[in-house]
Design an enzyme around this catalytic site. Sequence first.
Site, PDB file in Angstrom:
ATOM      1  N   CYS A  87      -5.970   0.135   7.428  1.00 16.56           N
ATOM      2  CA  CYS A  87      -5.819  -0.581   5.937  1.00 16.56           C
ATOM      3  C   CYS A  87      -4.844  -0.033   5.335  1.00 16.56           C
ATOM      4  CB  CYS A  87      -7.305  -0.372   5.301  1.00 16.56           C
ATOM      5  SG  CYS A  87      -8.689  -0.954   6.228  1.00 16.56           S
ATOM      6  N   ILE A  88      -4.708   1.373   4.955  1.00 13.63           N
ATOM      7  CA  ILE A  88      -3.863   1.745   3.938  1.00 13.63           C
ATOM      8  C   ILE A  88      -2.222   1.612   4.296  1.00 13.63           C
ATOM      9  CG2 ILE A  88      -3.156   3.676   2.487  1.00 13.63           C
ATOM     10  CD1 ILE A  88      -6.123   2.825   2.108  1.00 13.63           C
TER      11      ILE A  88
END
Length: 417
Positions: free
Chosen positions: A269-270
């Site tokens: 995600c990040i």
Amino acid sequence: MNWLDTSNRSKVLAIIGQGYVGLPLAMAAIDAGWSVIGIEKSAFRVDQLNSGSSPVEDISDDRLARAISAHKFEASNNPSDVALASVVTICVPTPLDASRNPDLELLENATKDIAPHLSDGTLLVSESTSYPGTLRDVIVPLVNSLKSAETETLYFASAPERVNPGDPVWDQKNTPRLVGGIDEQSQNRALAFYNSICDSVVATSNPEIAEAAKILENTFRLVNIAMINEFTQLCSSQGINVHEVINAAATKPYGFMPFRPGVGIGGHCIPVDPLYLTWWARKGGQVASLVERSDEIANQMPIYVAERALALAKSAIVAPKVLIMGVAYKPGVGDVRETPASALRAALVARGAEVAWVDPLVPLWEGTNPVTEDWACDVAIVATNQPGMDIKAILGRGAPVLDCTNNYGELSGVELL
Ligand SMILES: NC(=O)c1ccc[n+]([C@@H]2O[C@H](COP(=O)([O-])OP(=O)(O)OC[C@H]3O[C@@H](n4cnc5c(N)ncnc54)[C@H](O)[C@@H]3O)[C@@H](O)[C@H]2O)c1
């Protein structure tokens, strides 16, 4: 299907993709009375799931086996099985391509696979993270161009998953769920579906708000992590303990949220989602300059860590032996996707180091095997604080340790970031 109870179509859910998002959703839906078809492209994973073996840490084999024996879960690699379901959710990866731009190929392929088989009246929800407009501009047109002639009405919504794998508190049930339907009827159906599973459901006025909110949440993380990693380098160069600074600032009861330094950013995600934002901005003729700079700083952090670690090794050693301890992108999981340990290893090797690794939760990483902790290293880096790693044994053999996790600062021979 061989054993799934599909007698009540209104309570049959098909989930496309049985990974970190799809399988926990399946189990949460089963708890809420749904029968779940886990549509999965990987034949290996289908067999694994149907034999009661869970591929993700958050779901135990026992929980999966109970769902199977109650006729509530069955995995399948046949997309046409979506015809049995009244609700279909897409939970496939949305990675970056080689140019670090959004790669929607898996999402588009999943949509194409299922579109001809959706029954009339089905609700199709995308839980995959993507830029605003993905549901409306990519998924809906694809489905409408491929759906069967008998399927007159379909409902569409975006409900981005917010799960945090390995989190002992927040799960699919108790994490508030954002839901944005493409029209009023879609919204009502999507709200009813998620209300049957989640404690709290938050309606957004359209799918783009839900999609953008998910991207905002993860971009907020990236920018703050980059900021604290930059701040850490400044403090360290001036001999200031950044952890004490963060702890001091965190005593402010409002307007501050502590972020901690580390080797870098990792996971699905990040490192990925904010680049969906920067791409989306550039597509619209804008530049998300703070986000782009944060991405650069985040990618530079493993190089900084490599240089700090090598500075700890005795300068006479030509090719220092460096042990990376913990290569998963975060503690408690064996997930190495986008782990910053990869860039760390590359930076160490580029500077002439001989690099080995240990991680009690990772059996194999980038085609390499771990060493045992008695590998005679000149310096060790605690990159991720995995359970079961013996830092004291390394120190006992006289090797200095750079702890990037702020867990071992009390031990003599350990340097913190
Ligand atoms: N992992 C997380 O922490 C997390 C959290 C929130 C949101 N998300 C988002 O959720 C989505 C899914 O991520 P994930 O971590 O579950 O991925 P994952 O890789 O763990 O699982 C995805 C699964 O989908 C399968 N798959 C791919 N294409 C398919 C197809 N056409 N048909 C059937 N199965 C197919 C893959 O084989 C894989 O098993 C992504 O958009 C991600 O950004 C992930």
